[in-house]
Design an enzyme around this catalytic site. Sequence first.
Site, PDB file in Angstrom:
ATOM      1  N   SER A 215      47.452  48.346  22.702  1.00 14.24           N
ATOM      2  CA  SER A 215      48.860  48.843  22.690  1.00 14.24           C
ATOM      3  C   SER A 215      49.849  47.582  21.840  1.00 14.24           C
ATOM      4  CB  SER A 215      49.343  48.667  24.175  1.00 14.24           C
ATOM      5  OG  SER A 215      49.172  47.727  24.664  1.00 14.24           O
TER       6      SER A 215
ATOM      7  N   GLU B  73      49.028  59.643 -12.849  1.00 18.22           N
ATOM      8  CA  GLU B  73      48.322  58.887 -11.977  1.00 18.22           C
ATOM      9  C   GLU B  73      46.974  58.161 -12.657  1.00 18.22           C
ATOM     10  OE1 GLU B  73      46.833  57.971  -8.216  1.00 18.22           O
ATOM     11  OE2 GLU B  73      48.025  59.577  -8.398  1.00 18.22           O
TER      12      GLU B  73
ATOM     13  N   VAL C 250      44.070  67.966   0.491  1.00 18.72           N
ATOM     14  CA  VAL C 250      45.237  67.337  -0.006  1.00 18.72           C
ATOM     15  C   VAL C 250      45.667  66.370   1.108  1.00 18.72           C
ATOM     16  CG1 VAL C 250      47.633  67.350  -0.669  1.00 18.72           C
ATOM     17  CG2 VAL C 250      45.913  68.869  -1.740  1.00 18.72           C
TER      18      VAL C 250
END
Length: 576
Positions: free
Chosen positions: A264, A246, A214
Amino acid sequence: MGWKMAPSSVFLLLFLLLPNGLSSLPNVKQKLLYDDRHQKFTCMGCVLIVSMVEQLAQVHNSTAKEALERFCGYLPEKWTLQDICFLISEIFGPSIIKMIERKMNADVACHALQLCKQEAGQPFCHLYPLPKVGLKVTMKKPERMATVKILKHIPRLLGLCSLPLLKNLCKKIEGFVKNKLPYEDFDGDKFSIFPTLRGYYWRGRDCDDADAAVYPGRRPDQWDVKVDSNCNGIWGVDPKDGIPYEQKFCNGTESKGVIILGDSASAHFHIPPEWVTASQMSRKAFSNLPEALPNELDWPQFSEATGFLNSTIGGWTESIYLQLLRRNRCNHRDYQNLSKNGGSSENVLDLLKSLARNQQFDKPAIVFFSMVGNDVCNGYPDTVKHMTQPEKMRSNVLQTLRHLDSHLPKGSHVILIGLVDGRFLWDNLHKRYHPLGQLNKDVTYEQFYSFLSCLRINPCNGWMSSNSTLRDLTAERASQLSDILKEIEKLEKFTNFDLFYMDYPIKEITEMLQKMGGEAWQLIEPVDGFHPSQIASALGARIVWNKILHKWPHVLGQENPFNNEIAMIFKHQGGH
């Protein structure tokens, strides 16, 4: 782009660079305390802290002793940050206070304390203007006043990882820093229920951290009749017709995730200016410090690619992920920010080890390769010599793409982002005052860049430089590397994804901000003078999204016609 983890932490945690920098290194010895690069960041941290204490005394019309106590009082009690500040103040405070009271600036104080050192044959590195009476005369008195010498306190400042009780914890932290995986991930699926330490600020929140099957981004297991296997908040069966939600709402809607491989800038490095601006400091200003440090001073939750929370660091949040979520609510929580400070084409394969995508079980993804600066940015004096060569860039990127092809589900997309033209930094900042210089109008970004270069810790000597020829050479190399990305896009084909190229949209971002009434300098982080600001990230997301929408709309998929029904039944789909 730019700063590494330990120096970033030190940048703000007083002189904690000493224990913090050492604590992550195995078998460290005392002599490493003065490792060259380590010592340079110690110097920078000292100058920063002494400057802030001096300015706090000025702003509040107080003594230096009161200002130092005020600064420590602003720091959060969490992780005993406040207590550590007071402890270190006991060591260095008396000498610092004496020198501030005698109007000696931070450069002089830190050299006297031996936290800054002038190497033989090298210049005296300074942030503030040099004393008019000359260095030798200026330094004699403070050196006598500096009753505390750092070498005397090495045993008290050594890293904590040598303690038996902390060895295992340090080993775990070391692995987390290296692998860029969630520090707390109970089922080992590379997703977490905690926000920081590479948790759900970086990749979608796990909805069952006890079940490795999951996690966000997977194809639904048996249409999620009983369990929300992909954590998008859509599960169960419609009682009206017996069709799983779904299947009814997401099947055939081309749902997919967003993944970014970046530096970054993509991780969204940010040091809040109120942390270093005396007139803005308060307990509230530092309240987000305990959250920022374990995120390596990155704020991916507000970033251009994967941001999902309303910005608390200025500007606003727009991101590719949020746009994709609005287009199709089945994409909920499907994002991964695999970026790191210092990321480049040279080390991107290390980042790929933290990729969480299974060709058999997971949905396709839109992957951004966005190493926009570090292949030309470095802190070496002979910076051009250490830039990535074009053919090396080709090799690095091709290795990355082949790895992606072996891991991404079929139907994915990869977008290569070109390098930025960083001449933008000098052109828009060098005459402006840095936050440390705004109170007394005594530190410009030109001085700040020069100070970093003198210490040899400038994150980009090629662009953060007064040398226009060097800036042009750096831009030329960046253009050459972008051309390599363009060639790869034209010539290479892959099995599981199609490939696209896009220039870094600095020009479009600037024009958009100016039309909004802003100025170009607002697109740059004020404290480091290097990274894109929150405003730049938000506008960049808008421009990149629109380019994809108009040039390659199939990458984004069709708008889900069931979005309203999903919102009506599942509300916020469990949130983020």
